[in-house]
Design a protein around this motif. Structure first.
Motif, PDB file in Angstrom:
ATOM      1  N   ARG A  55       2.280  -4.279   4.080  1.00 51.29           N
ATOM      2  CA  ARG A  55       3.674  -3.812   3.213  1.00 51.29           C
ATOM      3  C   ARG A  55       3.527  -2.580   2.812  1.00 51.29           C
ATOM      4  NH1 ARG A  55       5.782  -7.996  -0.387  1.00 51.29           N
ATOM      5  NH2 ARG A  55       3.696  -8.447  -0.804  1.00 51.29           N
ATOM      6  N   THR A  56       3.577  -1.730   3.736  1.00 41.94           N
ATOM      7  CA  THR A  56       3.201   0.344   3.399  1.00 41.94           C
ATOM      8  C   THR A  56       4.196   0.919   3.379  1.00 41.94           C
ATOM      9  OG1 THR A  56       3.252   0.810   6.040  1.00 41.94           O
ATOM     10  CG2 THR A  56       1.051   0.317   5.166  1.00 41.94           C
ATOM     11  N   THR A  57       4.027   1.592   2.408  1.00 47.66           N
ATOM     12  CA  THR A  57       4.876   2.817   1.904  1.00 47.66           C
ATOM     13  C   THR A  57       4.674   4.670   1.808  1.00 47.66           C
ATOM     14  OG1 THR A  57       6.454   1.786   0.272  1.00 47.66           O
ATOM     15  CG2 THR A  57       6.620   4.599   0.647  1.00 47.66           C
ATOM     16  N   GLY A  58       4.689   5.517   3.029  1.00 46.01           N
ATOM     17  CA  GLY A  58       4.302   6.771   2.605  1.00 46.01           C
ATOM     18  C   GLY A  58       5.189   7.994   2.069  1.00 46.01           C
ATOM     19  N   ILE A  59       4.780   8.540   1.511  1.00 46.19           N
ATOM     20  CA  ILE A  59       5.289   9.774   1.047  1.00 46.19           C
ATOM     21  C   ILE A  59       4.677  11.109   1.609  1.00 46.19           C
ATOM     22  CG2 ILE A  59       5.694  11.214  -1.321  1.00 46.19           C
ATOM     23  CD1 ILE A  59       5.493   8.801  -2.910  1.00 46.19           C
ATOM     24  N   SER A  60       5.853  12.203   2.081  1.00 41.25           N
ATOM     25  CA  SER A  60       5.928  13.092   3.038  1.00 41.25           C
ATOM     26  C   SER A  60       7.040  13.804   1.948  1.00 41.25           C
ATOM     27  CB  SER A  60       5.018  12.986   4.299  1.00 41.25           C
ATOM     28  OG  SER A  60       5.404  14.630   5.303  1.00 41.25           O
ATOM     29  N   PRO A  61       6.183  15.931   2.302  1.00 38.87           N
ATOM     30  CA  PRO A  61       7.821  16.581   1.902  1.00 38.87           C
ATOM     31  C   PRO A  61       8.132  17.107   2.962  1.00 38.87           C
ATOM     32  CG  PRO A  61       5.676  16.895   1.771  1.00 38.87           C
ATOM     33  CD  PRO A  61       5.308  15.945   2.115  1.00 38.87           C
ATOM     34  N   ALA A  62       7.721  16.350   4.359  1.00 40.00           N
ATOM     35  CA  ALA A  62       8.211  17.138   6.121  1.00 40.00           C
ATOM     36  C   ALA A  62       8.825  16.512   6.529  1.00 40.00           C
ATOM     37  CB  ALA A  62       7.455  17.829   6.804  1.00 40.00           C
ATOM     38  N   LEU A  67       1.308  -1.385  -0.354  1.00 38.19           N
ATOM     39  CA  LEU A  67       0.138   0.043  -0.328  1.00 38.19           C
ATOM     40  C   LEU A  67       0.704   1.264  -0.030  1.00 38.19           C
ATOM     41  CD1 LEU A  67      -3.350   0.914   2.248  1.00 38.19           C
ATOM     42  CD2 LEU A  67      -1.762   2.716   2.295  1.00 38.19           C
ATOM     43  N   LEU A  68       0.642   1.977  -0.265  1.00 39.61           N
ATOM     44  CA  LEU A  68       1.475   3.582  -1.032  1.00 39.61           C
ATOM     45  C   LEU A  68       0.165   4.794  -0.618  1.00 39.61           C
ATOM     46  CD1 LEU A  68       3.359   5.739  -1.796  1.00 39.61           C
ATOM     47  CD2 LEU A  68       1.974   5.597  -3.898  1.00 39.61           C
ATOM     48  N   ASP A  69       0.590   5.102   1.041  1.00 38.44           N
ATOM     49  CA  ASP A  69      -0.434   6.512   1.123  1.00 38.44           C
ATOM     50  C   ASP A  69       0.426   7.842   0.240  1.00 38.44           C
ATOM     51  OD1 ASP A  69      -2.279   8.253   1.996  1.00 38.44           O
ATOM     52  OD2 ASP A  69      -1.142   7.676   4.299  1.00 38.44           O
ATOM     53  N   GLY A  95       0.939   9.610   9.878  1.00 39.26           N
ATOM     54  CA  GLY A  95       0.955   8.036   9.122  1.00 39.26           C
ATOM     55  C   GLY A  95       0.189   7.434   9.733  1.00 39.26           C
ATOM     56  N   SER A  96      -1.018   8.150   9.914  1.00 42.78           N
ATOM     57  CA  SER A  96      -1.737   6.819  10.799  1.00 42.78           C
ATOM     58  C   SER A  96      -2.184   6.555  10.072  1.00 42.78           C
ATOM     59  CB  SER A  96      -3.401   8.547  11.345  1.00 42.78           C
ATOM     60  OG  SER A  96      -3.440   8.694   9.837  1.00 42.78           O
ATOM     61  N   LEU A  97      -2.332   5.866   8.603  1.00 36.49           N
ATOM     62  CA  LEU A  97      -3.232   4.949   7.969  1.00 36.49           C
ATOM     63  C   LEU A  97      -1.568   3.837   7.785  1.00 36.49           C
ATOM     64  CD1 LEU A  97      -5.073   5.543   4.871  1.00 36.49           C
ATOM     65  CD2 LEU A  97      -3.316   3.923   4.238  1.00 36.49           C
ATOM     66  N   VAL A  98      -0.451   4.406   7.642  1.00 39.95           N
ATOM     67  CA  VAL A  98       0.348   3.549   6.709  1.00 39.95           C
ATOM     68  C   VAL A  98       0.674   2.524   8.380  1.00 39.95           C
ATOM     69  CG1 VAL A  98       1.651   4.562   5.063  1.00 39.95           C
ATOM     70  CG2 VAL A  98       2.224   5.324   7.567  1.00 39.95           C
ATOM     71  N   LEU A  99       1.000   3.320   8.890  1.00 37.13           N
ATOM     72  CA  LEU A  99       0.959   2.315  10.452  1.00 37.13           C
ATOM     73  C   LEU A  99      -0.633   1.833  10.655  1.00 37.13           C
ATOM     74  CD1 LEU A  99       1.968   6.005  12.975  1.00 37.13           C
ATOM     75  CD2 LEU A  99       3.707   3.409  11.893  1.00 37.13           C
ATOM     76  N   MET A 120      -3.035   0.349   8.949  1.00 38.90           N
ATOM     77  CA  MET A 120      -2.616  -0.662   7.958  1.00 38.90           C
ATOM     78  C   MET A 120      -1.795  -1.858   8.520  1.00 38.90           C
ATOM     79  SD  MET A 120      -5.679  -0.373   6.886  1.00 38.90           S
ATOM     80  CE  MET A 120      -6.320   1.371   5.776  1.00 38.90           C
ATOM     81  N   ALA A 121      -0.656  -1.052   8.419  1.00 48.04           N
ATOM     82  CA  ALA A 121       0.746  -2.079   8.532  1.00 48.04           C
ATOM     83  C   ALA A 121       0.183  -3.387   9.935  1.00 48.04           C
ATOM     84  CB  ALA A 121       1.783  -2.020   8.987  1.00 48.04           C
ATOM     85  N   ARG A 122      -0.310  -2.279  11.212  1.00 45.90           N
ATOM     86  CA  ARG A 122      -0.631  -3.470  12.665  1.00 45.90           C
ATOM     87  C   ARG A 122      -2.055  -4.159  12.209  1.00 45.90           C
ATOM     88  NH1 ARG A 122      -2.237   0.525  17.424  1.00 45.90           N
ATOM     89  NH2 ARG A 122      -4.400   0.141  16.237  1.00 45.90           N
ATOM     90  N   GLU A 123      -2.526  -3.628  11.330  1.00 48.21           N
ATOM     91  CA  GLU A 123      -3.912  -4.190  11.640  1.00 48.21           C
ATOM     92  C   GLU A 123      -4.129  -5.777  10.093  1.00 48.21           C
ATOM     93  OE1 GLU A 123      -6.835  -4.245  13.867  1.00 48.21           O
ATOM     94  OE2 GLU A 123      -5.330  -3.236  15.109  1.00 48.21           O
TER      95      GLU A 123
END
Length: 279
Positions: free
Chosen positions: A84-91, A63-65, A71-75, A77-80
């Motif tokens: 295998r999650t990837t998050g993209i953020s400019p911060a 899953l790509l967020d 990180g609410s969604l990537v964390l 979906m990984a836990r529940e």
């Protein structure tokens, strides 16, 4: 890309500040309420399970967020779901926070992040089963390019979930786009943003080759979410001012103006698309 500096400045504030009004998940998008007694935390977890259902997650997906925030969604979906999650953020500060939380939760092997903007990110073709964009496509100037890239990184049959605030029609956009309140909401906190009508999102999705599977109207849920965020700001005003002097008032005005338009000039939708000829 205009507005990038303002966007990063907002999200590079102390993570504690966001927890004070967004709740324990630090999820910066609409919750999903079923009862007048639902807390913000309950509504936000229910919304994440709703996203999982709309995507058809069974467990173990890639899953790509896009615009992963804190990180609410990537964390989740990984836990529940063991995704295998990837998050993209400019911060960078958000990515540091996500890494620390993943370690605390024991899911570091399932969660990774990438700094930067989706439009410029180097990602594997057909590398993901699902892509999510919760409140992030509003910050992408080229809507068609964003949907094309989402389809490019999705496997055949994969799913895209987009939730976004939209003008209720093209006429409403033309009438309200340059009003003072609209410009304040759009530019004061997140930097550049461009709300479009739902028809623009659907058109861009179809032009990219997606099959639209569902559309949900979440306007009332986002209105209540913002009411809960406002209550959090007011309850924690003193601490927010300690962390970022003068910021509580700006946040409160931003959310009050945003909430005033729901159902009149703006709506909030969840759009699910399949990378397939049939939905």
């Amino acid at each position: 890309m205009t507005g990038v500096a303002a966007t990063n400045q907002h999200f590079d504030l102390d993570p504690e500040l966001f927890g004070l009004f967004l709740g324990p998940l630090r999820k910066y998008s609409s919750g999903l309420y079923e009862s007048p007694d639902d807390t913000l935390a309950v509504a936000q977890e229910r919304k994440l399970r709703f996203v999982a259902r709309r995507l058809g997650l069974a467990g173990g997906e890639r899953l790509l967020d896009v615009g992963c925030g804190w990180g609410s969604l990537v964390l989740f979906m990984a836990r529940e779901y063991g995704c295998r999650t990837t998050g993209i953020s400019p911060a960078p500060r958000q990515l540091e926070y996500i890494a620390a939380r993943a370690a605390e939760m024991g899911v570091s092997d399932l969660v990774c992040t990438q700094a930067g903007h989706f439009e410029l990110a180097v990602l594997p073709d057909r590398g993901f089963d699902s892509v999510t964009m919760l409140g992030s496509i509003v910050h992408m100037p080229d809507l068609d390019a964003a949907f094309r890239k989402a389809r490019q990184v999705l496997r055949r049959g994969g799913s895209l979930y987009v939730s976004e605030s939209c003008f209720r029609s093209a006429a409403a956009r033309a009438a309200h786009d340059r009003r003072a309140g609209t410009e304040f909401v759009r530019d004061s906190i997140f930097g550049w943003g461009d709300m479009r009508p739902l028809s623009a999102l659907v058109g861009a999705a179809e032009n990219a080759g997606f099959s639209v599977a569902s559309v949900d109207d979440l306007t009332a849920h986002y209105h209540r979410t913002i009411e809960d965020w406002l209550a959090g700001i007011r309850a924690a005003r003193e601490r927010i001012e300690e962390l970022a002097p003068g910021y509580a008032g700006t946040l409160e005005r931003y959310l009050e103006v945003a909430n005033a338009g729901w159902g009149y000039t703006t709506k909030h939708y969840a759009l699910v698309c399949r990378n397939a000829r049939k939905g």
